[in-house]
Design a protein around this motif. Structure first.
Motif, short mmCIF file in Angstrom:
data_model
loop_
_atom_site.label_atom_id
_atom_site.label_comp_id
_atom_site.label_asym_id
_atom_site.label_seq_id
_atom_site.Cartn_x
_atom_site.Cartn_y
_atom_site.Cartn_z
N CYS A 85 21.43 -25.57 -1.61
CA CYS A 85 22.56 -24.72 -1.23
C CYS A 85 22.46 -24.34 0.25
CB CYS A 85 22.61 -23.48 -2.10
SG CYS A 85 22.72 -23.85 -3.87
N GLU A 105 14.75 -22.62 -8.68
CA GLU A 105 15.45 -22.74 -9.94
C GLU A 105 14.46 -22.46 -11.07
OE1 GLU A 105 17.29 -22.85 -13.17
OE2 GLU A 105 18.42 -22.82 -11.28
N ASN A 128 20.96 -21.80 -11.49
CA ASN A 128 22.06 -22.42 -10.74
C ASN A 128 23.02 -23.17 -11.64
OD1 ASN A 128 20.87 -24.99 -11.22
ND2 ASN A 128 19.78 -24.95 -9.27
N ARG A 153 27.00 -25.75 -2.67
CA ARG A 153 26.00 -25.88 -3.74
C ARG A 153 25.90 -27.35 -4.16
NH1 ARG A 153 24.41 -21.01 -5.21
NH2 ARG A 153 23.46 -21.78 -7.14
#
Length: 376
Positions: A15, A57, A90, A124
């Motif tokens: 991102c 993540e 995400n 993203r």
């Protein structure tokens, strides 16, 4: 007490506005155990403990998430404390197995999705440039089947804020009924952006009112959050930012920071205020050069200051370089949000009465605390 526990600083997306510096480090079993011990020992008796699994993540480390959850549940103090668990993802990784485990252990789910595919795929993206919107949309649809009250956070930037009304509508049509929208405070916002923001918020407000008229309302942070604050006469002390005092972020290597937005690469840089082995150095935090004295001098005469988030330390830092100095964009966006909420209040009160507003805001405050609409 709130804790952001970074399971890893690795991520499968790249991102463009991310505040975490990516690397492959993930939290070890030893550091995880010490982090859990720190969380319980650092929290006051009778005070809720809010633990968020972050990254990178975090679902890349799903097995470690399960291991840490079991550490938390088996901790001697767990039965004596109110512990709330959440994972922020995400949205590119999700499965029935994950959903089942999260539900079984009362872990709520939050997803980052910026909105319509054209907006989502602008910032993203995967490291090789591939878009993420289709995977995230599919996983949100699946997740809603397990988590009807799933929270989705959408970030807007100078190049995407004009699409906010469409993005909010897009998320609503996916079935999301808890939508948070937040700006990229580190971006370069122009005077023209600031001028247009009020019209954008007003357009969103019309959608919000329409949802109520069709008896299918949604929580929208832009409006619900401000309505609650307005009805309550302003932000209370315990609702304001407590970064470095009652809010902490723990990096995979065990270093502690006042907020997850300030972790960076997780090293011993200027925002680091301690570690899980030795605890927090409160003196170091309170004497940081990022505190400017006196605080918020430009805010002291503003009639809306009670309802403003000019106290958000990390947002201020990314705008001005100081934890306690709000920048021009924060000032303008907060004024626009407050004015929008006041107008929504006025219309909904006329149509449905104050009791409905109190229900919307989850609040039981007295009406006389509400400021006049021209007190701006």
């Amino acid at each position: 007490m709130k804790y952001a526990l970074l399971l890893t600083q690795a991520c499968n997306l790249a991102c463009r506005y991310c505040y975490i510096i990516k690397h492959k480090h993930s939290i070890s079993t030893e550091n995880a155990r010490k982090a859990v011990d720190f969380i319980f020992s650092n929290s006051q008796e009778g005070e809720p403990i809010d633990i968020g699994y972050f990254g990178g993540e975090p679902l890349l480390e799903f097995n470690r998430l399960k291991e840490i959850t079991e550490m938390i549940e088996k901790h001697p103090l767990f039965p004596l404390r109110e512990v709330v668990l959440q994972v922020i993802t995400n949205g590119t990784i999700f499965s029935d197995e994950m959903a089942g485990y999260l539900l079984q252990h009362n872990i709520s789910l939050g997803v980052s999705c910026d909105g319509i595919p054209a907006v989502q795929d602008q910032a993203r993206i995967y490291p090789d440039g591939r878009p993420s919107s289709s995977a995230v949309e599919e996983n949100i649809r699946i997740a809603i089947g397990y988590f009807p009250h799933i929270m989705v956070n959408a970030v807007y930037t100078p190049s995407t804020y004009k699409f906010l009304p469409e993005s909010v509508e897009y998320l609503y049509n996916l079935g999301v009924r808890k939508i948070y929208i937040n700006p990229d405070f580190s971006a370069r916002w122009t005077a023209d952006d600031i001028v247009q923001l009020q019209d954008i918020f007003n357009t969103i407000a019309r959608k919000y009112i329409h949802w109520h008229e069709t008896d299918d309302p949604a929580f929208l942070s832009l409006i619900n959050g401000k309505l609650a604050v307005i009805l309550d006469g302003g932000y209370k002390i315990n609702e304001r930012c407590h970064m470095g005092k009652k809010e902490f972020a723990i990096a995979p290597n065990g270093n502690i920071f006042p907020c997850e937005r300030l972790v960076g690469d997780g090293s011993l840089h200027e925002h680091c205020i301690g570690n899980i082995h030795e605890g927090v150095d409160y003196r170091k935090f309170c004497t940081s050069r990022h505190f400017e004295k006196p605080a918020h001098t430009v805010c002291s005469d503003c009639s809306l200051r009670r309802y403003c988030m000019n106290w958000c330390g990390c947002s201020n830092f990314f705008s001005t370089g100081h934890y306690n100095q709000a920048g021009p964009f924060i000032c303008a966006s907060e004024k626009a949000a407050i004015n929008t909420a006041l107008e929504v209040f006025k219309e909904l009160e006329t149509k449905y009465g104050t009791s409905t507003l109190l229900k919307i805001a989850g609040n039981t405050c007295a009406k006389e605390k509400i400021p006049a609409l021209n007190d701006r």
